[in-house]
Design a protein around this motif. Structure first.
Motif, PDB file in Angstrom:
ATOM      1  N   THR A 137      31.426 -47.449  40.409  1.00 53.04           N
ATOM      2  CA  THR A 137      31.568 -46.888  41.756  1.00 53.04           C
ATOM      3  C   THR A 137      31.885 -47.983  42.782  1.00 53.04           C
ATOM      4  O   THR A 137      31.386 -49.102  42.667  1.00 53.04           O
ATOM      5  N   GLU A 138      32.717 -47.620  43.748  1.00 52.06           N
ATOM      6  CA  GLU A 138      33.028 -48.576  44.811  1.00 52.06           C
ATOM      7  C   GLU A 138      31.965 -48.535  45.894  1.00 52.06           C
ATOM      8  O   GLU A 138      32.003 -49.319  46.831  1.00 52.06           O
ATOM      9  N   TYR A 139      31.040 -47.581  45.783  1.00 48.99           N
ATOM     10  CA  TYR A 139      30.041 -47.416  46.828  1.00 48.99           C
ATOM     11  C   TYR A 139      28.671 -47.118  46.249  1.00 48.99           C
ATOM     12  O   TYR A 139      28.561 -46.298  45.334  1.00 48.99           O
ATOM     13  N   SER A 270      24.659 -37.810  50.985  1.00 47.13           N
ATOM     14  CA  SER A 270      24.650 -36.338  51.001  1.00 47.13           C
ATOM     15  C   SER A 270      25.680 -35.801  50.012  1.00 47.13           C
ATOM     16  O   SER A 270      25.398 -34.867  49.241  1.00 47.13           O
ATOM     17  N   MET A 271      26.858 -36.383  50.020  1.00 46.68           N
ATOM     18  CA  MET A 271      27.919 -35.908  49.120  1.00 46.68           C
ATOM     19  C   MET A 271      27.561 -36.161  47.654  1.00 46.68           C
ATOM     20  O   MET A 271      27.742 -35.295  46.795  1.00 46.68           O
ATOM     21  N   MET A 272      27.058 -37.366  47.382  1.00 48.85           N
ATOM     22  CA  MET A 272      26.738 -37.709  45.987  1.00 48.85           C
ATOM     23  C   MET A 272      25.556 -36.889  45.469  1.00 48.85           C
ATOM     24  O   MET A 272      25.534 -36.471  44.305  1.00 48.85           O
ATOM     25  N   GLY A 273      24.556 -36.674  46.332  1.00 45.54           N
ATOM     26  CA  GLY A 273      23.406 -35.854  45.931  1.00 45.54           C
ATOM     27  C   GLY A 273      23.850 -34.433  45.610  1.00 45.54           C
ATOM     28  O   GLY A 273      23.468 -33.859  44.589  1.00 45.54           O
ATOM     29  N   ALA A 274      24.674 -33.877  46.494  1.00 41.60           N
ATOM     30  CA  ALA A 274      25.163 -32.507  46.290  1.00 41.60           C
ATOM     31  C   ALA A 274      26.003 -32.419  45.007  1.00 41.60           C
ATOM     32  O   ALA A 274      25.859 -31.486  44.208  1.00 41.60           O
ATOM     33  N   TYR A 275      26.837 -33.433  44.817  1.00 42.97           N
ATOM     34  CA  TYR A 275      27.718 -33.471  43.639  1.00 42.97           C
ATOM     35  C   TYR A 275      26.873 -33.485  42.350  1.00 42.97           C
ATOM     36  O   TYR A 275      27.199 -32.807  41.369  1.00 42.97           O
ATOM     37  N   SER A 276      25.769 -34.241  42.377  1.00 43.22           N
ATOM     38  CA  SER A 276      24.935 -34.339  41.166  1.00 43.22           C
ATOM     39  C   SER A 276      24.311 -32.972  40.841  1.00 43.22           C
ATOM     40  O   SER A 276      24.235 -32.588  39.665  1.00 43.22           O
ATOM     41  N   ALA A 277      23.883 -32.252  41.881  1.00 40.14           N
ATOM     42  CA  ALA A 277      23.297 -30.915  41.645  1.00 40.14           C
ATOM     43  C   ALA A 277      24.372 -29.986  41.073  1.00 40.14           C
ATOM     44  O   ALA A 277      24.104 -29.214  40.141  1.00 40.14           O
ATOM     45  N   ASP A 278      25.585 -30.081  41.605  1.00 39.04           N
ATOM     46  CA  ASP A 278      26.681 -29.242  41.091  1.00 39.04           C
ATOM     47  C   ASP A 278      26.997 -29.567  39.630  1.00 39.04           C
ATOM     48  O   ASP A 278      27.289 -28.668  38.838  1.00 39.04           O
ATOM     49  N   LEU A 279      26.947 -30.857  39.281  1.00 41.09           N
ATOM     50  CA  LEU A 279      27.210 -31.225  37.875  1.00 41.09           C
ATOM     51  C   LEU A 279      26.196 -30.549  36.954  1.00 41.09           C
ATOM     52  O   LEU A 279      26.568 -29.966  35.923  1.00 41.09           O
ATOM     53  N   GLY A 290      30.048 -41.289  41.070  1.00 44.86           N
ATOM     54  CA  GLY A 290      30.600 -42.496  41.685  1.00 44.86           C
ATOM     55  C   GLY A 290      31.565 -42.134  42.797  1.00 44.86           C
ATOM     56  O   GLY A 290      31.856 -40.948  43.034  1.00 44.86           O
ATOM     57  N   TYR A 291      32.035 -43.161  43.477  1.00 41.82           N
ATOM     58  CA  TYR A 291      33.070 -42.972  44.502  1.00 41.82           C
ATOM     59  C   TYR A 291      34.184 -43.953  44.171  1.00 41.82           C
ATOM     60  O   TYR A 291      33.957 -45.151  44.071  1.00 41.82           O
ATOM     61  N   MET A 292      35.379 -43.417  43.951  1.00 43.67           N
ATOM     62  CA  MET A 292      36.514 -44.257  43.549  1.00 43.67           C
ATOM     63  C   MET A 292      37.769 -43.791  44.261  1.00 43.67           C
ATOM     64  O   MET A 292      38.055 -42.583  44.254  1.00 43.67           O
ATOM     65  N   LYS A 293      38.500 -44.747  44.826  1.00 43.55           N
ATOM     66  CA  LYS A 293      39.813 -44.468  45.426  1.00 43.55           C
ATOM     67  C   LYS A 293      39.818 -43.212  46.290  1.00 43.55           C
ATOM     68  O   LYS A 293      40.680 -42.325  46.148  1.00 43.55           O
ATOM     69  N   GLY A 294      38.827 -43.107  47.159  1.00 44.29           N
ATOM     70  CA  GLY A 294      38.823 -42.013  48.128  1.00 44.29           C
ATOM     71  C   GLY A 294      38.221 -40.701  47.672  1.00 44.29           C
ATOM     72  O   GLY A 294      38.290 -39.719  48.409  1.00 44.29           O
ATOM     73  N   GLY A 295      37.625 -40.665  46.482  1.00 41.56           N
ATOM     74  CA  GLY A 295      37.054 -39.381  46.040  1.00 41.56           C
ATOM     75  C   GLY A 295      35.774 -39.556  45.237  1.00 41.56           C
ATOM     76  O   GLY A 295      35.491 -40.632  44.695  1.00 41.56           O
ATOM     77  N   TYR A 296      34.993 -38.486  45.174  1.00 44.08           N
ATOM     78  CA  TYR A 296      33.758 -38.491  44.378  1.00 44.08           C
ATOM     79  C   TYR A 296      34.112 -38.127  42.944  1.00 44.08           C
ATOM     80  O   TYR A 296      34.868 -37.179  42.706  1.00 44.08           O
ATOM     81  N   VAL A 297      33.587 -38.909  42.014  1.00 48.62           N
ATOM     82  CA  VAL A 297      33.946 -38.745  40.600  1.00 48.62           C
ATOM     83  C   VAL A 297      32.679 -38.830  39.752  1.00 48.62           C
ATOM     84  O   VAL A 297      31.607 -39.173  40.267  1.00 48.62           O
TER      85      VAL A 297
END
Ligand code: ADP
Ligand code: F6P
Length: 324
Positions: A137-139, A270-279, A290-297
């Motif tokens: 991740t870049e962040y 907030s975005m990463m936490g939400a993304y993890s619940a969605d996964l 992670g966050y790579m090249k402008g997007g959550y992955v």
């Protein structure tokens, strides 16, 4: 969205980081929005083994987005590195009906998550560490607040350093990684930036630099030293003896891990936490966000842990050219 899990657990592990609360809040509220139950596990894997588990509602995470630290507390847990500890952790999850788990922490914490996933608990890692030392991740949550806190502190040290015409060595955190040092070095206009990934232990070069700068009339000399190199106090003594310039060491320490998270940390968390619940809700496990090249992955944990990350060569080159 596929059904995935029924009950999502969330814990924070390893060193705390500003923005962890925002991540917890997002996991809880996104899981509830997806129709899931949520349980908070306090004190990382220690709390899991001790069954320190609480039910969480949306209101339990109100008024925390702006707070540093982690409301769930955090810890390091040696027992969880053992097979017995991991098996017991999986058993506790099953006992409490936790079939999905979000682990917010660094790559050590991911290794624990990987073990739980192998034992049948759907697990997702979220990068929470001020060190920015996670390769996939870049962040990482907390980095932005930590570098801003350190930058402001270094500005203050610089004021007094200039008044007294001193050299200052300021040690910043980062464990074995130099990202905090590099960012502060650039942001604070340091004359020398010492990174574990790059430093060749050539103290004479620093000494020559200080002497040359004094001859050119510079009134201060700021050296940012990464924790991974350390020994700032003895370095200050040697530099003062060799240059005749009064030299002081300041170790910034734990202040870098505290404080209200910046806007960037709150939003990414907030975005990463939400993304993890969605996964988890879509049936995924053994993944890290992670966050790579402008997007959550997201990546497979095994692949993520095998990735390597270094100091960006161009950023390093620029940092050297600007610090004259
Ligand atoms: P971070 O997550 O910030 O990198 P640590 O490396 O201290 O911090 O790891 C946090 C915790 O994760 C450890 O105290 C331990 O409980 C767990 N952990 C670390 N490495 C492993 C491992 N190889 N297997 C299982 N659990 C681990
Ligand atoms: O990982 C974050 C960090 O603050 C590192 O920069 C530092 O090396 C370490 O944690 C300190 O950990 P502890 O809280 O165990 O002293």
């Amino acid at each position: 969205m596929a059904d995935g899990v029924n009950t999502i657990g969330v814990l924070t592990s390893g060193g705390d980081a500003p923005g962890m609360n925002a991540a917890i809040r997002a996991v809880v509220r996104k899981a509830i929005a997806n129709g899931k139950k949520v349980k908070g596990i306090t004190k990382g894997y220690n709390g899991l083994l001790n069954e320190e588990i609480i039910d969480m509602q949306a209101s339990d995470v109100s008024d925390i987005i702006q707070r540093g630290g982690t409301i769930l507390k955090t810890a390091r847990c040696e027992e969880f590195k053992t097979k017995e500890g991991q098996e017991r952790g999986a058993e506790v999850c099953r006992k409490h009906g936790i079939d999905g788990l979000v682990v917010i922490g660094g790559d050590g914490s991911y290794r624990g998550a990987q073990k739980l996933a192998a034992l049948g608990i759907n697990t997702i890692g979220v990068p929470g560490t001020i060190d920015l030392d996670i390769a996939c991740t870049e962040y990482t949550i907390g980095f932005d607040t930590a570098v801003n806190t350190a930058m402001q502190a270094i500005d203050k040290v610089r004021d007094t350093s200039t008044s007294h015409e001193r050299c200052s060595i300021i040690e910043v955190m980062g464990r074995n990684a130099g990202y905090i040092a590099l960012w502060c070095g650039i942001a604070n206009g340091a004359e020398n930036i010492l990174l574990p990934e790059k430093y060749e232990f050539n103290e004479q070069e620093i000494i020559n630099n200080i002497i040359a700068n004094r001859k050119r009339g510079k009134k201060h000399h700021i050296i940012i030293n990464a924790e991974g190199i350390g020994h700032s106090t003895s370095m200050a003594r040697r530099i003062e003896a060799a240059t005749g310039v009064e030299t002081r060491a300041t170790i910034l320490g734990y202040m870098q891990r505290g404080g209200s998270p910046t806007c960037k940390d709150r939003v990414y968390a907030s975005m990463m936490g939400a993304y993890s619940a969605d996964l988890l809700c879509s049936g995924k496990s053994n993944r890290v966000v992670g966050y790579m090249k402008g997007g959550y992955v997201d990546f497979d944990i095994d692949e993520a842990l095998a990735m390597q990350k270094g100091i960006d060569e161009y950023q390093f080159e620029v940092s050297r050219q600007l610090s004259i």
